[in-house]
Design a protein around this motif. Sequence first.
Motif, mmCIF file in Angstrom:
data_model
loop_
_atom_site.group_PDB
_atom_site.id
_atom_site.type_symbol
_atom_site.label_atom_id
_atom_site.label_comp_id
_atom_site.label_asym_id
_atom_site.label_seq_id
_atom_site.Cartn_x
_atom_site.Cartn_y
_atom_site.Cartn_z
ATOM 1 N N GLY A 50 0.820 -1.201 0.000
ATOM 2 C CA GLY A 50 0.000 0.000 0.000
ATOM 3 C C GLY A 50 0.858 1.257 0.000
ATOM 4 O O GLY A 50 2.045 1.236 0.329
ATOM 5 N N ALA A 51 0.224 2.367 -0.337
ATOM 6 C CA ALA A 51 0.963 3.628 -0.426
ATOM 7 C C ALA A 51 1.559 4.027 0.916
ATOM 8 O O ALA A 51 2.708 4.487 0.985
ATOM 9 C CB ALA A 51 0.036 4.732 -0.952
ATOM 10 N N ALA A 52 0.783 3.860 2.005
ATOM 11 C CA ALA A 52 1.267 4.293 3.324
ATOM 12 C C ALA A 52 2.485 3.485 3.783
ATOM 13 O O ALA A 52 3.497 4.070 4.201
ATOM 14 C CB ALA A 52 0.135 4.213 4.356
ATOM 15 N N PRO A 53 2.438 2.132 3.746
ATOM 16 C CA PRO A 53 3.636 1.380 4.157
ATOM 17 C C PRO A 53 4.851 1.670 3.292
ATOM 18 O O PRO A 53 5.973 1.774 3.800
ATOM 19 C CB PRO A 53 3.200 -0.089 4.030
ATOM 20 N N ARG A 54 4.647 1.826 1.986
ATOM 21 C CA ARG A 54 5.788 2.061 1.102
ATOM 22 C C ARG A 54 6.390 3.446 1.342
ATOM 23 O O ARG A 54 7.617 3.611 1.320
ATOM 24 C CB ARG A 54 5.361 1.911 -0.364
ATOM 25 N N THR A 55 5.548 4.429 1.607
ATOM 26 C CA THR A 55 6.060 5.769 1.907
ATOM 27 C C THR A 55 6.838 5.772 3.220
ATOM 28 O O THR A 55 7.922 6.372 3.322
ATOM 29 C CB THR A 55 4.903 6.770 1.988
ATOM 30 N N TRP A 56 6.262 5.088 4.208
ATOM 31 C CA TRP A 56 6.948 4.969 5.509
ATOM 32 C C TRP A 56 8.317 4.321 5.332
ATOM 33 O O TRP A 56 9.326 4.800 5.872
ATOM 34 C CB TRP A 56 6.090 4.161 6.472
ATOM 35 N N ALA A 57 8.373 3.226 4.593
ATOM 36 C CA ALA A 57 9.624 2.488 4.406
ATOM 37 C C ALA A 57 10.645 3.326 3.640
ATOM 38 O O ALA A 57 11.835 3.355 3.982
ATOM 39 C CB ALA A 57 9.350 1.181 3.663
#
Length: 509
Positions: A406-413
């Motif tokens: 998802g966009a949120a986990p990938r941005t966080w990572a």
Amino acid sequence: MAGREDARGQRTPGAGEQAEWARELLGHLRPAGRDPNRVVAWLAGAAHATVSLQDGTGRLLAGTRVPLDEALVADVTSGRIASAALEDRGRHLRLVRVERSRPDGAAVLAVVREAPFDRDVFQIVTHTAQVVELLLAGHESTAAGRRLRRATSDLRLAILQLLMVEDTVSARRVAAGLWPGLLDTDTACVYVVESSPAERDRIAEECVSATGERALVVRCPAVDGHVIVLAPRDSAGQELRALVGRRPGVFLGGSAPQGLARTAAAYGQAVSALAVARFHPGKAALYAERTRPERLMDPVGLHDWTAGVLSPLDTLSHPTRAELLATTRLGLEFTAVSTAKVLGVSRNTVRARMERVESLLRTDFADLTVRAAVHLALNCQIGLAEPPPGAGARTGAVRLGELLSGAAPRTWAADLLGRLDADGRDLRRTLRTWIAAGGNAERAAQKLGMHAQTVREHVRSAEPVLERELLAAGSDLYEVVLAHLATGALGEPRLPGTKPGHPDSPVHE
């Protein structure tokens, strides 16, 4: 006043000599000299006699063993007579009862001389018996106090160990007897106070006083210098901070509020915060409630994935399943030795339980991506009191890669790992290779063509940049591993109950 010679050639001491032996005897009551053995030895010298102190069973407590009539000793220790004097084969013997509070009864002070007992020697023996009685009472009281403190300490540890394995019902039941209402709470914070091992006992007592015995204070069984405090009250943190602030070389780490069933997770947070506190000016730090990757994932998908990963354990009885899960959760955070000490079992038991979980899950905990994934599943399993709406409705298994895509986990990572890009040593590449090698610096060094110590230095340099401990396996490291999975830098691990991903995808160089 001069003494006089009696018929046996003995001299009766004057008032000055009597005052002298009295001062010597009373000197044994000073804090530095309270030792029954020293008093008995002093009496032997003062009375020119052989002296023995024994209990009713004949066990020698102090002095030199002398043959005594068992019936006479029994009469004295039982209280039928307070004292006895006799002459036997040229020996002059005096027995005096010494009261004791122990269940095995009174003791007897036996004095044997070649010369008869005159009035002054008799007084010395009588007063010495009184002093010995006081010393024994003091020692027995001190010993009883030590036993009580040890029993209380053991009970506190037992309560903590029950909470560590999520048995909150038993923990509350045990605590209710001595600390009513202590665990009548839904949430609590865990604090770890660090001092030198030599100061630990004193610090523990100060923690009890500071919290007004309204917290569970435990001497950590795994780390000699640590005191664990489980505090239901918010004010306990302020009280512990004040304690740490006035003690040089003492540090405090605290968790975020957690449910009692998450005591093990809270303990891990407190240890993580303690690492920060060692470099903090105030010597205290609370676990930063940072954005955790599981909060960025689809809750329904995360629930279904967790259920799938842990499904092989569903056939076990509830107590066995809970025991295995709790042990594995701690074992993934700490070493087997530390986990064993915290749980009160042997390290072989910890290893056996974790190996059984490995076998049931058909996986290998030597793989850091597997450890991170199982750690995520275990934390989600305990954190979900009820399934979210829509859980279980999907057909087919959920893959970890889907949850992280998802966009949120990938941005966080990307934001987390992007912090490493500013370092010209390419810490990101070293860290990725080190994780792929299972955290083994030697294997990573072979792949990278550098020295193993250089690998360790790179990993250590990444810790302050990422604000996470990496060399000590635990939540911090597993978050970084999940970040690598989210960016596709590492292949997805094989786990039961999930669709096969691409576990063997190459590490990006």
